[in-house]
Design a protein around this motif. Structure first.
Motif, mmCIF file in Angstrom:
data_model
loop_
_atom_site.group_PDB
_atom_site.id
_atom_site.type_symbol
_atom_site.label_atom_id
_atom_site.label_comp_id
_atom_site.label_asym_id
_atom_site.label_seq_id
_atom_site.Cartn_x
_atom_site.Cartn_y
_atom_site.Cartn_z
ATOM 1 N N ALA A 62 49.555 25.103 74.001
ATOM 2 C CA ALA A 62 50.419 25.923 73.142
ATOM 3 C C ALA A 62 50.831 27.194 73.887
ATOM 4 C CB ALA A 62 49.687 26.269 71.854
ATOM 5 N N TRP A 63 49.883 27.799 74.574
ATOM 6 C CA TRP A 63 50.164 29.031 75.327
ATOM 7 C C TRP A 63 51.103 28.711 76.496
ATOM 8 C CZ3 TRP A 63 45.861 32.091 78.417
ATOM 9 C CH2 TRP A 63 46.419 33.273 78.931
ATOM 10 N N ASN A 64 50.754 27.671 77.242
ATOM 11 C CA ASN A 64 51.542 27.311 78.419
ATOM 12 C C ASN A 64 52.991 26.959 78.050
ATOM 13 O OD1 ASN A 64 51.607 26.781 81.275
ATOM 14 N ND2 ASN A 64 51.852 24.625 80.736
ATOM 15 N N ALA A 65 53.172 26.399 76.841
ATOM 16 C CA ALA A 65 54.528 25.999 76.418
ATOM 17 C C ALA A 65 55.455 27.206 76.248
ATOM 18 C CB ALA A 65 54.458 25.220 75.106
ATOM 19 N N LEU A 66 54.894 28.397 76.153
ATOM 20 C CA LEU A 66 55.750 29.584 75.986
ATOM 21 C C LEU A 66 56.374 30.022 77.315
ATOM 22 C CD1 LEU A 66 53.696 31.684 73.401
ATOM 23 C CD2 LEU A 66 55.644 30.184 73.004
ATOM 24 N N GLY A 67 55.939 29.406 78.413
ATOM 25 C CA GLY A 67 56.550 29.684 79.717
ATOM 26 C C GLY A 67 56.557 31.163 80.042
ATOM 27 N N SER A 68 57.758 31.667 80.397
ATOM 28 C CA SER A 68 57.841 33.073 80.823
ATOM 29 C C SER A 68 58.384 33.968 79.703
ATOM 30 C CB SER A 68 58.742 33.166 82.055
ATOM 31 O OG SER A 68 59.997 32.623 81.725
ATOM 32 N N LEU A 69 58.178 33.561 78.483
ATOM 33 C CA LEU A 69 58.619 34.387 77.345
ATOM 34 C C LEU A 69 58.083 35.822 77.521
ATOM 35 C CD1 LEU A 69 59.956 34.022 74.427
ATOM 36 C CD2 LEU A 69 57.609 33.991 73.581
ATOM 37 N N PRO A 70 58.969 36.831 77.464
ATOM 38 C CA PRO A 70 58.505 38.211 77.675
ATOM 39 C C PRO A 70 57.481 38.642 76.613
ATOM 40 C CG PRO A 70 60.900 38.084 77.722
ATOM 41 C CD PRO A 70 60.420 36.738 77.266
ATOM 42 N N LYS A 71 56.575 39.535 77.033
ATOM 43 C CA LYS A 71 55.518 39.994 76.128
ATOM 44 C C LYS A 71 56.092 40.575 74.833
ATOM 45 C CE LYS A 71 51.590 41.232 79.057
ATOM 46 N NZ LYS A 71 50.723 42.310 79.516
ATOM 47 N N GLU A 72 57.176 41.377 74.967
ATOM 48 C CA GLU A 72 57.726 42.039 73.772
ATOM 49 C C GLU A 72 58.283 40.999 72.789
ATOM 50 O OE1 GLU A 72 59.677 42.815 76.931
ATOM 51 O OE2 GLU A 72 57.589 43.378 77.298
ATOM 52 N N THR A 73 58.928 39.940 73.348
ATOM 53 C CA THR A 73 59.472 38.903 72.466
ATOM 54 C C THR A 73 58.335 38.168 71.770
ATOM 55 O OG1 THR A 73 61.227 38.641 74.087
ATOM 56 C CG2 THR A 73 61.118 36.981 72.375
ATOM 57 N N ALA A 74 57.266 37.895 72.532
ATOM 58 C CA ALA A 74 56.116 37.210 71.921
ATOM 59 C C ALA A 74 55.541 38.078 70.805
ATOM 60 C CB ALA A 74 55.057 36.928 72.987
ATOM 61 N N ARG A 75 55.491 39.390 71.046
ATOM 62 C CA ARG A 75 54.950 40.312 70.040
ATOM 63 C C ARG A 75 55.827 40.283 68.783
ATOM 64 N NH1 ARG A 75 53.941 46.319 72.117
ATOM 65 N NH2 ARG A 75 56.165 46.485 71.812
ATOM 66 N N GLN A 76 57.155 40.312 69.020
ATOM 67 C CA GLN A 76 58.093 40.259 67.889
ATOM 68 C C GLN A 76 57.939 38.947 67.112
ATOM 69 O OE1 GLN A 76 60.747 42.595 66.838
ATOM 70 N NE2 GLN A 76 60.372 41.214 65.104
ATOM 71 N N ASN A 77 57.859 37.834 67.869
ATOM 72 C CA ASN A 77 57.746 36.525 67.208
ATOM 73 C C ASN A 77 56.449 36.421 66.417
ATOM 74 O OD1 ASN A 77 60.158 35.849 68.324
ATOM 75 N ND2 ASN A 77 59.341 34.472 69.882
ATOM 76 N N TYR A 78 55.417 37.043 66.961
ATOM 77 C CA TYR A 78 54.124 37.065 66.279
ATOM 78 C C TYR A 78 54.246 37.798 64.942
ATOM 79 C CZ TYR A 78 49.180 37.840 65.509
ATOM 80 O OH TYR A 78 47.938 37.867 64.961
ATOM 81 N N VAL A 79 54.892 38.943 65.005
ATOM 82 C CA VAL A 79 55.053 39.759 63.799
ATOM 83 C C VAL A 79 55.916 39.004 62.774
ATOM 84 C CG1 VAL A 79 56.101 41.890 62.901
ATOM 85 C CG2 VAL A 79 54.709 41.936 64.989
ATOM 86 N N ASP A 80 57.005 38.407 63.258
ATOM 87 C CA ASP A 80 57.887 37.649 62.354
ATOM 88 C C ASP A 80 57.140 36.483 61.715
ATOM 89 O OD1 ASP A 80 60.926 37.934 64.374
ATOM 90 O OD2 ASP A 80 60.021 39.265 62.892
ATOM 91 N N LEU A 81 56.359 35.827 62.538
ATOM 92 C CA LEU A 81 55.630 34.662 62.043
ATOM 93 C C LEU A 81 54.630 35.050 60.960
ATOM 94 C CD1 LEU A 81 55.142 31.679 62.261
ATOM 95 C CD2 LEU A 81 53.796 32.042 64.310
ATOM 96 N N VAL A 82 53.913 36.137 61.197
ATOM 97 C CA VAL A 82 52.937 36.581 60.199
ATOM 98 C C VAL A 82 53.656 36.967 58.916
ATOM 99 C CG1 VAL A 82 51.261 38.355 59.600
ATOM 100 C CG2 VAL A 82 51.184 37.290 61.837
ATOM 101 N N SER A 83 54.779 37.675 59.054
ATOM 102 C CA SER A 83 55.448 38.114 57.824
ATOM 103 C C SER A 83 55.943 36.906 57.036
ATOM 104 C CB SER A 83 56.568 39.102 58.131
ATOM 105 O OG SER A 83 57.670 38.399 58.588
ATOM 106 N N SER A 84 56.298 35.843 57.735
ATOM 107 C CA SER A 84 56.772 34.662 57.003
ATOM 108 C C SER A 84 55.620 33.902 56.344
ATOM 109 C CB SER A 84 57.539 33.724 57.936
ATOM 110 O OG SER A 84 56.662 33.171 58.865
ATOM 111 N N LEU A 85 54.393 34.239 56.700
ATOM 112 C CA LEU A 85 53.242 33.568 56.079
ATOM 113 C C LEU A 85 52.849 34.210 54.756
ATOM 114 C CD1 LEU A 85 50.927 32.914 59.143
ATOM 115 C CD2 LEU A 85 52.179 31.242 57.816
ATOM 116 N N SER A 86 53.539 35.266 54.391
ATOM 117 C CA SER A 86 53.187 35.925 53.135
ATOM 118 C C SER A 86 53.561 35.002 51.983
ATOM 119 C CB SER A 86 53.939 37.247 53.002
ATOM 120 O OG SER A 86 55.299 36.950 52.803
ATOM 121 N N PRO A 87 52.900 35.133 50.814
ATOM 122 C CA PRO A 87 53.124 34.201 49.713
ATOM 123 C C PRO A 87 54.588 34.060 49.332
ATOM 124 C CG PRO A 87 51.279 35.617 49.224
ATOM 125 C CD PRO A 87 51.867 36.110 50.504
ATOM 126 N N SER A 88 55.380 35.163 49.336
ATOM 127 C CA SER A 88 56.758 35.044 48.875
ATOM 128 C C SER A 88 57.573 34.169 49.823
ATOM 129 C CB SER A 88 57.408 36.416 48.761
ATOM 130 O OG SER A 88 57.325 37.056 50.013
#
Ligand SMILES: CCCC/C=C/CC(=O)SCCNC(=O)CCNC(=O)[C@H](O)C(C)(C)COP(=O)(O)OP(=O)(O)OC[C@H]1O[C@@H](n2cnc3c(N)ncnc32)[C@H](O)[C@@H]1OP(=O)(O)O
Length: 397
Positions: free
Chosen positions: A93-119
């Protein structure tokens, strides 16, 4: 898919969600949202710990991968051994992200968590209309356009093998498609395969071992096949490449099957110590006659697209070079037909068979559960996992 415990995922605690709401390419390029700060990232990590519902292995792996990418950068550790299933899945799973920049990964992480909220969980599972793009998960991509809901196997590096999570995602997609505005529903595969069938590591990665996997498998399989038996709208398969196992047997429950001439149809159940599923013990003899069905289901004879068409499993075969264009043009025209009329006609065709199909499904699942615990099956799966045998290769046909 290796089992990833919820406890492990909470410890990794990266954030997840938006990833599965937008096409993967968009996610990797970074969405045009504000950049997540370190504080946003830390908040998201805390939010993950508070989630009440286990988001499933795929999401937990994505969460882990984004967290590692955001903190350590691209994967820089050796791939774990083949038997180290959990760490291998995490590494992949980690390797599949290739050279995705750290900031983009951080943003995607934040977006992903926010989408996990009940609403947002509620909105991701609700009814969607035609022409709307949706995505239930990264391995099953669902989109709806021109009156067609497309459900795509999207795990090309594993030949689109179906994990437990993907069975759930498909059931949800079918449930949504049965009430959305689309007229027809279409299955297809990303990459060179249509689908290589059940992910054989489903049986080796369950925490309780084969016993637990067999019990869970029988329940999931019965529910999964029921959702095809009961699906109310025209169901079409666009078979873009080889199909194996359950992806072949399910075709007996489809209303039309269009195949590229590079597609093949293979049900190696005896090679795997298993038995037929998806009602194929009933539908295949009816579709292709008992002699051909026995050759396919008992002896694992692989059919070419033209053979499958001659025996009634496939509606029509198209040259690979024009396959996509011809098939989708045709499907867009079919999707303009009056939807209620198509639905009512399907109901008439299916009505007299439904009860029988449910009975057959139940019996096949009971039989398979016992097969999965047999020495014949366990040895075959261990052979696959240890790469001593690849079922596509020893076949001469
Ligand atoms: C809970 C419900 C259960 C319902 C039960 C259903 C029964 C079935 O569906 S039985 C059929 C099960 N499928 C198979 O037996 C196919 C197994 N795979 C193969 O024989 C070969 O992989 C292939 C012929 C499909 C492709 O061979 P090829 O040499 O071109 O590619 P590979 O290097 O083997 O594959 C690439 C990659 O994908 C992984 N993979 C492919 N298929 C599966 C699978 N079914 N389960 C798990 N993993 C699969 C393969 O291991 C490779 O992974 P790595 O790159 O990590 O080694």
């Amino acid at each position: 898919m290796a089992a990833v415990t919820w406890r492990q995922a909470r410890c990794w605690c990266p954030s997840l969600l938006q990833v599965f709401r937008f096409p993967v390419a968009q996610v990797h390029l970074g969405r045009p949202t504000m950049r997540a700060s370190q504080q946003d990232f830390e908040n998201a990590m805390n939010q993950v710990k508070l989630l009440k519902q286990d988001p499933g292995n795929q999401v937990k792996l994505k969460l882990y991968a984004l967290y590692k990418q955001a903190t350590d950068g691209p994967c820089n550790v050796p791939k774990p051994g083949v038997f180290d299933l959990v760490n291998k899945a995490k590494w992949e799973a980690w390797n599949a992200l290739g050279s995705l920049p750290k900031e983009t990964a951080r943003q995607n992480y934040v977006d992903l968590v926010s989408s996990l909220s009940p609403s947002s969980e509620a909105s991701s599972q609700g009814t969607h209309g035609a022409d709307e793009k949706v995505q239930e998960s990264k391995d099953i991509v669902v989109s709806s356009e021109d009156g067609i809901t497309k459900i795509m196997f999207n795990r090309p590096t594993k030949k689109n093998a179906i994990t437990f999570q993907m069975y759930q995602d498909i059931m949800l997609a079918l449930k949504n498609a049965s009430t959305d505005n689309s007229a027809i529903t279409v299955f297809t595969g990303a990459g060179d395969y249509y689908c290589s069938g059940n992910d054989l590591t489903n049986f080796t990665s369950a925490a309780g071992g084969m016993e637990e996997a067999a019990s869970k498998g029988a329940v999931v399989l019965r529910e999964f096949v029921n959702s095809f038996i009961d699906f109310p709208k025209p169901l079409v398969a666009v078979v873009n490449g080889p199909a194996v196992g359950i992806s072949v047997t399910l075709l007996g429950l489809f209303d039309a099957v269009y195949a590229s001439d590079k597609a093949t149809f293979h049900t190696p159940f005896s090679h795997l110590g298993q038995s037929p599923e998806a009602c194929s013990s009933y539908t295949f003899p009816r579709i292709m006659g008992s002699a051909k069905a026995a050759e396919v289901l008992l002896f694992g004879k692989k059919l070419t697209a033209r053979e499958a068409c001659a025996h009634g499993l496939v509606s029509e075969v198209f040259p690979e070079s024009t396959f996509e264009k011809e098939v989708w043009t045709r499907l867009r025209a079919y999707a303009k037909l009056p939807p209620n009329s198509m639905r009512i006609s399907k109901e008439l065709i299916r009505k007299n068979e439904k009860e029988k199909l449910h009975e057959v499904n139940a019996e096949e699942c009971t039989t398979l559960k016992a097969r999965w615990l047999s020495d014949e099956c366990i040895n075959a799966i261990m052979n696959f996992v240890s790469r001593k045998a690849k079922l596509g290769r020893p076949q001469s046909s």
